[in-house]
Design an enzyme around this catalytic site. Structure first.
Site, PDB file in Angstrom:
ATOM      1  N   SER A  92       0.809  -1.227   0.000  1.00 55.89           N
ATOM      2  CA  SER A  92       0.000   0.000   0.000  1.00 55.89           C
ATOM      3  C   SER A  92       0.842   1.277   0.000  1.00 55.89           C
ATOM      4  O   SER A  92       1.857   1.379   0.701  1.00 55.89           O
ATOM      5  CB  SER A  92      -0.929   0.013   1.220  1.00 55.89           C
ATOM      6  OG  SER A  92      -1.663   1.222   1.246  1.00 55.89           O
ATOM      7  N   LEU A  93       0.373   2.260  -0.755  1.00 55.65           N
ATOM      8  CA  LEU A  93       0.998   3.583  -0.773  1.00 55.65           C
ATOM      9  C   LEU A  93       0.278   4.557   0.156  1.00 55.65           C
ATOM     10  O   LEU A  93       0.688   5.716   0.273  1.00 55.65           O
ATOM     11  CB  LEU A  93       0.984   4.147  -2.200  1.00 55.65           C
ATOM     12  CG  LEU A  93       1.783   3.384  -3.256  1.00 55.65           C
ATOM     13  CD1 LEU A  93       1.672   4.074  -4.610  1.00 55.65           C
ATOM     14  CD2 LEU A  93       3.243   3.243  -2.858  1.00 55.65           C
ATOM     15  N   GLY A 148      -5.667   2.673 -10.659  1.00 53.37           N
ATOM     16  CA  GLY A 148      -6.492   3.227  -9.594  1.00 53.37           C
ATOM     17  C   GLY A 148      -5.801   4.226  -8.687  1.00 53.37           C
ATOM     18  O   GLY A 148      -6.326   4.544  -7.612  1.00 53.37           O
ATOM     19  N   LYS A 207     -13.925  -4.967   3.725  1.00 52.30           N
ATOM     20  CA  LYS A 207     -14.826  -3.815   3.551  1.00 52.30           C
ATOM     21  C   LYS A 207     -16.294  -4.147   3.841  1.00 52.30           C
ATOM     22  O   LYS A 207     -17.044  -3.291   4.311  1.00 52.30           O
ATOM     23  CB  LYS A 207     -14.701  -3.256   2.131  1.00 52.30           C
ATOM     24  CG  LYS A 207     -13.361  -2.608   1.857  1.00 52.30           C
ATOM     25  CD  LYS A 207     -13.308  -1.982   0.470  1.00 52.30           C
ATOM     26  CE  LYS A 207     -11.933  -1.405   0.210  1.00 52.30           C
ATOM     27  NZ  LYS A 207     -11.896  -0.638  -1.052  1.00 52.30           N
ATOM     28  N   ASN A 230     -15.037   1.740   3.926  1.00 47.82           N
ATOM     29  CA  ASN A 230     -13.578   1.761   3.776  1.00 47.82           C
ATOM     30  C   ASN A 230     -12.925   2.784   4.703  1.00 47.82           C
ATOM     31  O   ASN A 230     -11.707   2.899   4.736  1.00 47.82           O
ATOM     32  CB  ASN A 230     -13.179   2.064   2.326  1.00 47.82           C
ATOM     33  CG  ASN A 230     -13.304   3.538   1.987  1.00 47.82           C
ATOM     34  OD1 ASN A 230     -14.353   4.149   2.217  1.00 47.82           O
ATOM     35  ND2 ASN A 230     -12.251   4.125   1.449  1.00 47.82           N
ATOM     36  N   TYR A 259      -3.230  -0.459  -8.453  1.00 42.73           N
ATOM     37  CA  TYR A 259      -2.188   0.528  -8.763  1.00 42.73           C
ATOM     38  C   TYR A 259      -0.785  -0.008  -8.483  1.00 42.73           C
ATOM     39  O   TYR A 259       0.206   0.655  -8.764  1.00 42.73           O
ATOM     40  CB  TYR A 259      -2.433   1.831  -7.993  1.00 42.73           C
ATOM     41  CG  TYR A 259      -2.371   1.674  -6.492  1.00 42.73           C
ATOM     42  CD1 TYR A 259      -1.145   1.702  -5.821  1.00 42.73           C
ATOM     43  CD2 TYR A 259      -3.521   1.492  -5.742  1.00 42.73           C
ATOM     44  CE1 TYR A 259      -1.079   1.553  -4.445  1.00 42.73           C
ATOM     45  CE2 TYR A 259      -3.466   1.339  -4.365  1.00 42.73           C
ATOM     46  CZ  TYR A 259      -2.243   1.375  -3.727  1.00 42.73           C
ATOM     47  OH  TYR A 259      -2.171   1.211  -2.363  1.00 42.73           O
ATOM     48  N   GLY A 298     -15.514  -8.363 -10.992  1.00 42.30           N
ATOM     49  CA  GLY A 298     -15.390  -8.407  -9.540  1.00 42.30           C
ATOM     50  C   GLY A 298     -16.639  -7.856  -8.878  1.00 42.30           C
ATOM     51  O   GLY A 298     -17.232  -6.887  -9.356  1.00 42.30           O
ATOM     52  N   ALA A 299     -17.062  -8.490  -7.789  1.00 42.61           N
ATOM     53  CA  ALA A 299     -18.283  -8.062  -7.102  1.00 42.61           C
ATOM     54  C   ALA A 299     -18.073  -7.983  -5.592  1.00 42.61           C
ATOM     55  O   ALA A 299     -18.973  -8.275  -4.813  1.00 42.61           O
ATOM     56  CB  ALA A 299     -19.433  -9.017  -7.430  1.00 42.61           C
TER      57      ALA A 299
END
Length: 281
Positions: free
Chosen positions: A17-18, A244, A68, A90, A223, A128-129
């Site tokens: 993660s950024l 993203g 989430k 989120n 991303y 995706g769901a």
């Protein structure tokens, strides 16, 4: 002296993660005595984590894959209208009395990034769901898209989204597709990968090259890597595309605004930190 406030990201896996880069850059710029850190939690750890928030002086959290949706079942607190409609959160705020509020800034981040890209989709296809896809569906409904087709390997999940969002947005037609082929990409103006497929180099390419066409915008929420197989395919066919990173930026801006109100998140400081981090990926 006041204790250092803690913000952070909860999920698994999250070492890529950024988010810490942009949030810590913002907190430092605003001279706020706080830091943003990663909380990589397995399922069992996730279930016990929220019982000890007060002792850790945590004042805000982001929630990512795969929690989430699950966080709504485990955490009691105020849920924003967006969270209730989407069925996923989120972002969490925690006040001094340990009262929790749950929000969804993902859909706001996606809408803002589309605006920046000057993309106004009318017919969309989503792969995706999960929790991210729920936010994308909500955003597209808000943007008054005509049609949204959703494919997930778990058909129950795509059917669940179809039923939920058809009730919320009667002006948008949500459909559950049986396969990627059934997404009818030839009729769509945007394809969105909201799955985690593409994060690993050995992940399969979910879309056959022949299905992409010049009138399609390809958007991959991933991303890291910055250029997934799907985005490399789009680039090779001269089809407009984006990862993203912009959505990550704007959902982060909205989350930070919730945490530090009435102060405002420094958007360009956060963008710069993300760009520097992305170059190292």
């Amino acid at each position: 002296m006041s204790k250092e406030r803690i913000y952070g990201l909860v999920g698994n896996p999250i070492k890529h993660s950024l988010s810490p880069l942009m949030h810590n850059a913002a907190l430092s710029y605003l001279k706020i005595k706080a830091r943003y850190k990663l909380f990589p939690l397995g399922d069992r750890e996730f279930r016990t984590f929220f019982a000890n928030l007060k002792n850790k002086n945590i004042r805000g959290l982001n929630i990512t894959i795969p929690y989430k949706e699950k966080v709504l079942q485990l955490v009691e607190g105020y849920k924003s209208a967006g969270v209730s409609a989407i069925g996923a959160a989120n972002t969490i705020t925690i006040d001094k009395n340990n009262k929790i509020k749950l929000f969804n800034t993902d859909y706001l981040g996606f809408i803002q990034h589309l605006k920046e890209l000057k993309v106004s989709p009318k017919k969309a296809a989503i792969i995706g769901a999960g929790g991210a896809s729920r936010a994308i569906c909500f955003a597209l409904g808000k943007k008054k898209a005509q049609e949204v087709d959703i494919y997930d390997i778990d058909k129950f999940r795509s059917l669940s989204l179809m039923e939920r969002f058809n009730q919320i947005f009667p002006h948008t037609r949500f459909l559950a597709a049986e396969s990627v082929e059934a997404l009818k990409l030839g009729e769509k103006d945007i394809l969105i990968n909201a799955s985690s497929v593409g994060m690993k180099e050995d992940d399969p390419l979910l879309v056959e090259p022949r299905l992409l066409h010049p009138g399609l915008f390809v958007y991959d929420l991933i991303y890291n890597p910055a250029r997934t197989k799907l985005l490399r395919l789009a680039e090779g066919k001269n089809i407009p595309h984006s990862n993203g990173l912009g959505m990550l930026l704007y959902q982060g801006v909205e989350a930070l605004n919730l945490w530090i109100s009435p102060k405002k998140a420094p958007v360009e400081i956060m963008r710069s930190a993300l760009k520097k981090g992305a170059k190292k990926l």
